[in-house]
Design a protein around this motif. Structure first.
Motif, PDB file in Angstrom:
ATOM      1  N   TRP A 169       0.821  -1.212   0.000  1.00  0.00           N
ATOM      2  CA  TRP A 169       0.000   0.000   0.000  1.00  0.00           C
ATOM      3  C   TRP A 169       0.852   1.258   0.000  1.00  0.00           C
ATOM      4  O   TRP A 169       0.476   2.274  -0.572  1.00  0.00           O
ATOM      5  CB  TRP A 169      -0.919   0.006   1.222  1.00  0.00           C
ATOM      6  N   LEU A 170       2.010   1.160   0.649  1.00  0.00           N
ATOM      7  CA  LEU A 170       2.900   2.324   0.739  1.00  0.00           C
ATOM      8  C   LEU A 170       3.607   2.594  -0.588  1.00  0.00           C
ATOM      9  O   LEU A 170       3.854   3.741  -0.953  1.00  0.00           O
ATOM     10  CB  LEU A 170       3.933   2.088   1.849  1.00  0.00           C
ATOM     11  N   THR A 171       3.916   1.519  -1.320  1.00  0.00           N
ATOM     12  CA  THR A 171       4.632   1.653  -2.582  1.00  0.00           C
ATOM     13  C   THR A 171       3.689   2.144  -3.679  1.00  0.00           C
ATOM     14  O   THR A 171       2.616   1.583  -3.890  1.00  0.00           O
ATOM     15  CB  THR A 171       5.236   0.299  -3.007  1.00  0.00           C
ATOM     16  N   LYS A 172       4.102   3.170  -4.399  1.00  0.00           N
ATOM     17  CA  LYS A 172       3.226   3.763  -5.413  1.00  0.00           C
ATOM     18  C   LYS A 172       3.672   3.474  -6.844  1.00  0.00           C
ATOM     19  O   LYS A 172       2.867   3.473  -7.761  1.00  0.00           O
ATOM     20  CB  LYS A 172       3.151   5.276  -5.195  1.00  0.00           C
ATOM     21  N   LEU A 173       4.962   3.239  -7.042  1.00  0.00           N
ATOM     22  CA  LEU A 173       5.462   3.073  -8.400  1.00  0.00           C
ATOM     23  C   LEU A 173       5.902   1.640  -8.690  1.00  0.00           C
ATOM     24  O   LEU A 173       5.327   0.963  -9.524  1.00  0.00           O
ATOM     25  CB  LEU A 173       6.614   4.053  -8.649  1.00  0.00           C
ATOM     26  N   ASP A 174       6.936   1.170  -7.997  1.00  0.00           N
ATOM     27  CA  ASP A 174       7.522  -0.129  -8.290  1.00  0.00           C
ATOM     28  C   ASP A 174       7.189  -1.117  -7.167  1.00  0.00           C
ATOM     29  O   ASP A 174       7.636  -0.962  -6.031  1.00  0.00           O
ATOM     30  CB  ASP A 174       9.045   0.016  -8.428  1.00  0.00           C
TER      31      ASP A 174
END
Length: 202
Positions: A169-174
């Motif tokens: 959930w924290l990761t937005k791109l990779d």
């Protein structure tokens, strides 16, 4: 007797080496901080690095029991408590970065951010679940709690799942890194399931 004593000395030495090795990520963070090597967004870098190591040590902790069963040796279990406490240590740093550096200890900011960010709520819940595990990690608490200790510490698997979801959930791109952690955790969970199934058949 000498042989037994030498064995204890070797284990003590190995524990010292492992302990100091586990501190290396923290020392590198301190070094990079003092030398302005945390990048353009130092707070984000600290968030990521402390969170990564908290999750890594959670998985390493869960790996100790499968190693013991796979190779029929007791040595890995001797390090399980240490790895678990280091997971709690890096998780505490992760939380401290958010509380002190990101939120500046302002309750009103936290109350605004938490409802809008499910990953924060999940991370806080996982951390709160880690606290009783850290408190009851001593041999004395193991003896006092007995079977309840085993049941309590089984929640580490759930905490690890929550940690992986928190990372996703924290990761937005990779999503590559959280996906790797998810696969590793799935393997550990599968191994536990198959091992328990085999034991139940006996």
């Amino acid at each position: 007797m000498l042989r037994k004593k030498a064995s204890k000395q070797q284990i003590r030495l190995l524990k010292t080496i492992v302990f100091n090795t586990c501190l290396i990520p923290f020392l590198l963070i301190i070094w990079d901080g003092f030398n302005d090597l945390l990048g353009a967004d130092p707070i984000k870098t600290l968030h990521v690095r402390t969170g990564d190591w908290a999750l890594r040590f959670l998985l390493i902790t869960l790996l100790m029991s499968p190693l013991q069963r796979a190779f029929n040796v007791s040595l890995p279990i001797r390090f399980r408590r240490m790895f678990g406490l280091f997971a709690f240590f890096y998780a505490s740093l992760h939380l401290a970065v958010w509380l002190v550096l990101d939120q500046s200890l302002r309750v009103e900011h936290m109350l605004e951010d938490i409802p809008e960010s499910p990953y924060i709520m999940l991370g806080l819940l996982a951390y709160l679940m880690l606290i009783p595990l850290a408190i009851t990690s001593t041999k004395g608490m193991m003896r006092r709690l007995g079977k309840r200790w085993v049941e309590l510490h089984r929640s580490l698997y759930l905490i690890a799942v929550m940690g992986v979801v928190h990372f996703f959930w924290l990761t937005k791109l990779d999503d590559t890194e959280p996906f790797i952690y998810a696969v590793l955790l799935a393997v550990l969970l599968l191994f536990r399931y198959l091992t328990n199934k085999k034991i139940n058949k006996l």
